[in-house]
Design a protein around this motif. Structure first.
Motif, PDB file in Angstrom:
ATOM      1  N   GLU A 166       0.830  -1.201   0.000  1.00 25.15           N
ATOM      2  CA  GLU A 166       0.000   0.000   0.000  1.00 25.15           C
ATOM      3  C   GLU A 166       0.869   1.259   0.000  1.00 25.15           C
ATOM      4  O   GLU A 166       0.568   2.227  -0.712  1.00 25.15           O
ATOM      5  N   LEU A 167       1.927   1.230   0.779  1.00 30.18           N
ATOM      6  CA  LEU A 167       2.819   2.401   0.792  1.00 30.18           C
ATOM      7  C   LEU A 167       3.426   2.647  -0.584  1.00 30.18           C
ATOM      8  O   LEU A 167       3.593   3.801  -0.998  1.00 30.18           O
ATOM      9  N   ALA A 168       3.744   1.574  -1.296  1.00 32.56           N
ATOM     10  CA  ALA A 168       4.370   1.716  -2.619  1.00 32.56           C
ATOM     11  C   ALA A 168       3.452   2.421  -3.602  1.00 32.56           C
ATOM     12  O   ALA A 168       3.918   3.194  -4.456  1.00 32.56           O
ATOM     13  N   THR A 169       2.163   2.184  -3.500  1.00 35.99           N
ATOM     14  CA  THR A 169       1.239   2.824  -4.451  1.00 35.99           C
ATOM     15  C   THR A 169       1.147   4.330  -4.226  1.00 35.99           C
ATOM     16  O   THR A 169       0.836   5.079  -5.158  1.00 35.99           O
ATOM     17  N   TYR A 170       1.433   4.788  -3.011  1.00 32.91           N
ATOM     18  CA  TYR A 170       1.362   6.223  -2.720  1.00 32.91           C
ATOM     19  C   TYR A 170       2.468   7.001  -3.432  1.00 32.91           C
ATOM     20  O   TYR A 170       2.388   8.224  -3.559  1.00 32.91           O
ATOM     21  N   ASP A 171       3.476   6.301  -3.898  1.00 32.69           N
ATOM     22  CA  ASP A 171       4.547   6.979  -4.627  1.00 32.69           C
ATOM     23  C   ASP A 171       4.051   7.509  -5.974  1.00 32.69           C
ATOM     24  O   ASP A 171       4.657   8.416  -6.555  1.00 32.69           O
ATOM     25  N   MET A 172       2.966   6.927  -6.480  1.00 34.14           N
ATOM     26  CA  MET A 172       2.422   7.376  -7.770  1.00 34.14           C
ATOM     27  C   MET A 172       1.831   8.777  -7.648  1.00 34.14           C
ATOM     28  O   MET A 172       2.234   9.713  -8.336  1.00 34.14           O
ATOM     29  N   ASP A 173       0.853   8.905  -6.775  1.00 38.00           N
ATOM     30  CA  ASP A 173       0.189  10.191  -6.539  1.00 38.00           C
ATOM     31  C   ASP A 173      -0.514  10.064  -5.195  1.00 38.00           C
ATOM     32  O   ASP A 173      -1.617   9.508  -5.107  1.00 38.00           O
ATOM     33  N   ALA A 174       0.111  10.564  -4.165  1.00 31.22           N
ATOM     34  CA  ALA A 174      -0.384  10.336  -2.808  1.00 31.22           C
ATOM     35  C   ALA A 174      -1.811  10.838  -2.615  1.00 31.22           C
ATOM     36  O   ALA A 174      -2.649  10.147  -2.017  1.00 31.22           O
ATOM     37  N   ASP A 175      -2.129  12.016  -3.142  1.00 24.66           N
ATOM     38  CA  ASP A 175      -3.474  12.565  -2.950  1.00 24.66           C
ATOM     39  C   ASP A 175      -4.523  11.720  -3.675  1.00 24.66           C
ATOM     40  O   ASP A 175      -5.606  11.450  -3.141  1.00 24.66           O
ATOM     41  N   GLN A 216     -11.668  -0.067  -5.899  1.00 27.82           N
ATOM     42  CA  GLN A 216     -10.634   0.371  -6.845  1.00 27.82           C
ATOM     43  C   GLN A 216      -9.269   0.436  -6.176  1.00 27.82           C
ATOM     44  O   GLN A 216      -8.252   0.078  -6.777  1.00 27.82           O
ATOM     45  N   TYR A 217      -9.268   0.887  -4.940  1.00 23.13           N
ATOM     46  CA  TYR A 217      -8.020   0.954  -4.182  1.00 23.13           C
ATOM     47  C   TYR A 217      -7.434  -0.443  -4.007  1.00 23.13           C
ATOM     48  O   TYR A 217      -6.236  -0.672  -4.244  1.00 23.13           O
ATOM     49  N   ALA A 218      -8.280  -1.418  -3.631  1.00 22.33           N
ATOM     50  CA  ALA A 218      -7.817  -2.789  -3.451  1.00 22.33           C
ATOM     51  C   ALA A 218      -7.309  -3.382  -4.762  1.00 22.33           C
ATOM     52  O   ALA A 218      -6.320  -4.121  -4.782  1.00 22.33           O
ATOM     53  N   THR A 219      -7.979  -3.039  -5.872  1.00 25.14           N
ATOM     54  CA  THR A 219      -7.541  -3.527  -7.186  1.00 25.14           C
ATOM     55  C   THR A 219      -6.161  -2.988  -7.523  1.00 25.14           C
ATOM     56  O   THR A 219      -5.304  -3.710  -8.058  1.00 25.14           O
ATOM     57  N   LEU A 220      -5.934  -1.729  -7.186  1.00 22.26           N
ATOM     58  CA  LEU A 220      -4.633  -1.117  -7.437  1.00 22.26           C
ATOM     59  C   LEU A 220      -3.542  -1.797  -6.610  1.00 22.26           C
ATOM     60  O   LEU A 220      -2.436  -2.080  -7.106  1.00 22.26           O
ATOM     61  N   ILE A 221      -3.860  -2.087  -5.355  1.00 22.39           N
ATOM     62  CA  ILE A 221      -2.897  -2.763  -4.488  1.00 22.39           C
ATOM     63  C   ILE A 221      -2.613  -4.176  -5.010  1.00 22.39           C
ATOM     64  O   ILE A 221      -1.477  -4.648  -4.980  1.00 22.39           O
ATOM     65  N   ASP A 222      -3.653  -4.826  -5.512  1.00 23.24           N
ATOM     66  CA  ASP A 222      -3.478  -6.183  -6.026  1.00 23.24           C
ATOM     67  C   ASP A 222      -2.549  -6.191  -7.245  1.00 23.24           C
ATOM     68  O   ASP A 222      -1.759  -7.125  -7.428  1.00 23.24           O
ATOM     69  N   LYS A 223      -2.642  -5.154  -8.080  1.00 17.79           N
ATOM     70  CA  LYS A 223      -1.721  -5.050  -9.219  1.00 17.79           C
ATOM     71  C   LYS A 223      -0.282  -4.894  -8.748  1.00 17.79           C
ATOM     72  O   LYS A 223       0.645  -5.485  -9.316  1.00 17.79           O
ATOM     73  N   GLU A 224      -0.101  -4.092  -7.704  1.00 19.65           N
ATOM     74  CA  GLU A 224       1.239  -3.927  -7.137  1.00 19.65           C
ATOM     75  C   GLU A 224       1.741  -5.258  -6.571  1.00 19.65           C
ATOM     76  O   GLU A 224       2.920  -5.594  -6.679  1.00 19.65           O
ATOM     77  N   HIS A 274       1.084  -8.241  -7.723  1.00 18.22           N
ATOM     78  CA  HIS A 274       1.539  -9.107  -8.820  1.00 18.22           C
ATOM     79  C   HIS A 274       2.871  -8.619  -9.401  1.00 18.22           C
ATOM     80  O   HIS A 274       3.651  -9.432  -9.898  1.00 18.22           O
ATOM     81  N   ARG A 275       3.109  -7.325  -9.328  1.00 15.13           N
ATOM     82  CA  ARG A 275       4.400  -6.815  -9.794  1.00 15.13           C
ATOM     83  C   ARG A 275       5.540  -7.241  -8.871  1.00 15.13           C
ATOM     84  O   ARG A 275       6.695  -7.243  -9.272  1.00 15.13           O
ATOM     85  N   ARG A 276       5.187  -7.580  -7.650  1.00 15.39           N
ATOM     86  CA  ARG A 276       6.201  -7.973  -6.662  1.00 15.39           C
ATOM     87  C   ARG A 276       5.997  -9.418  -6.230  1.00 15.39           C
ATOM     88  O   ARG A 276       6.065  -9.747  -5.047  1.00 15.39           O
ATOM     89  N   ALA A 277       5.747 -10.288  -7.187  1.00 11.07           N
ATOM     90  CA  ALA A 277       5.413 -11.684  -6.888  1.00 11.07           C
ATOM     91  C   ALA A 277       6.513 -12.378  -6.081  1.00 11.07           C
ATOM     92  O   ALA A 277       6.237 -13.207  -5.213  1.00 11.07           O
TER      93      ALA A 277
END
Length: 312
Positions: A139-148, A160-168, A170-173
């Protein structure tokens, strides 16, 4: 070793929550873990781990309150967990309480079961720490994109937030594999250590001074049998702990069988001391009344496998 030297534990943070005391702060940790976006995917893992932690903590309850030294012992063992584990791994099987006394002092008032349970608590907390912090870091990693923007999604569009985290995720399998393996290994060791604590509690509840009857050597032999292969199994647990469902079933079956054997031996010993007869059905009913051993059929099956029925 003076226990006061060990009560200043290193910083521990789980899912963004500071942990100062393993006895008092775990409720807040559990609440924080439940707020993780991907918690539903790992709900069963966390449920089992927190149940283990609660059970281990309960060993330190007396008359509804925690014994005064519970906080300092758990902090000390958390700080010295690697040293304790290293020394226990090279010592005789089932010697964990004595190893811990080597750090706390041989005259420490805690019982062997409490000391084993405290270390099970430490291992369980470590397991939760590994899995929860991996999810929290996603979750912290996704805030690097656009925190607000991410914070807005978290508040207004949880899916949508959970979907975004789930993509992250898979990127860090690779990191997921590592976290899950470490979690499985630590939880497996915590379960084994809690089994040890339960068996020690059975030993402590037996009065071995009457009529020279001594069941402690028998139960300690069970401890040896249960834990002599611990070191060799540690690597195996890491590789297949989250995949082999049968390993969990086998561990639970072994735990229940050893617990039933210890409880049955205690009942049988008590009747011998009292010189009173004990029937096969009565033994089953007494074990059933303890509520922790399962159905009467399950108890009978285990007693049969253990050679404890029918009673001679």
């Amino acid at each position: 070793m003076d226990i006061e030297l060990g009560i200043e534990a290193e910083e521990l943070e789980i899912a963004g929550t500071d942990v100062k005391c393993l006895v008092w702060d775990l409720d807040e940790v559990e609440l924080a873990v439940r707020e993780l976006a991907l918690y539903p995917h790992f709900q069963e893992h966390f449920r089992e781990a927190f149940y283990l932690i609660d059970t281990a903590t309960s060993f330190w309850l007396e008359d509804g309150s925690y014994v005064p030294c519970a906080e300092s012992v758990t902090r000390t063992l958390f700080r010295l967990r690697n040293e304790v584990n290293d020394r226990a791994s090279s010592a005789e099987a089932a010697s964990l309480p004595n190893v811990i006394r080597g750090f706390l002092g041989v005259d420490h008032p805690a019982t062997n079961s409490q000391l084993a349970a405290a270390f099970a608590l430490v291992l369980g907390v470590q397991a939760v720490e590994i899995l929860a912090n991996w999810l929290f870091e996603l979750e912290l990693a996704t805030y690097d994109m656009d925190a607000d923007l991410i914070e807005g999604l978290r508040k207004d569009s949880p899916r949508q937030y959970a979907t975004l985290i789930d993509k992250e995720r898979h990127r860090r399998a690779g990191l997921e594999i590592e976290a899950r393996e470490q979690f499985a290994t630590l939880k497996g060791e915590a379960n084994q250590t809690l089994l040890m604590a339960n068996l020690y509690r059975q030993v402590e509840s037996i009065d071995v001074s009457k009529n020279g009857f001594n069941t402690s050597s028998l139960i300690l032999q069970l401890l040896d049998d249960a834990f002599s292969a611990k070191a060799s199994k540690r690597g195996q647990e890491a590789g297949r702990g989250n995949q082999d469902a049968s390993s969990k079933i086998q561990t639970e079956t072994m735990y229940r069988r050893l617990t039933i054997k210890a409880a049955a031996e205690q009942i049988i010993a008590g009747r011998r001391i009292e010189k009173r007869n004990l029937t096969d059905a009565e033994l089953t009913n007494l074990l059933f009344d303890q509520t922790v051993h399962g159905t009467k059929k399950t108890i009978r099956d285990h007693l049969t496998a253990l050679g404890l029925r029918p009673l001679k």
